[in-house]
Scaffold this motif. Sequence first.
Motif: not given
Length: 85
Positions: A55-66
């Motif tokens: 989940r932390t990997t997914v959230e980090g990638r999502e934050n990069t896109v945001k």
Amino acid sequence: MRSTEGEPVGLESRDAGAARLLLVAGVPLLRPEEQVFAAMLEGFANQQLARNLARTTVEGRENTVKAFASYYERVPVAVVGGDGG
């Protein structure tokens, strides 16, 4: 291999982030860019979670896109081929 409905067998597991699972066909969107972007992020997260990423990997990638969207002051969905800014 095909199922009785003509769909490839096992399609469900590969469609974890498909937009058609997140947006209702035939329903107009009030804020299309924002809503498609949100659906894109949700689908992106679902695809990664289906691959058992943390989940932390997914959230980090999502934050990069945001962060990318925030930097350009518009969502990536609005960027059309050849539209650099």
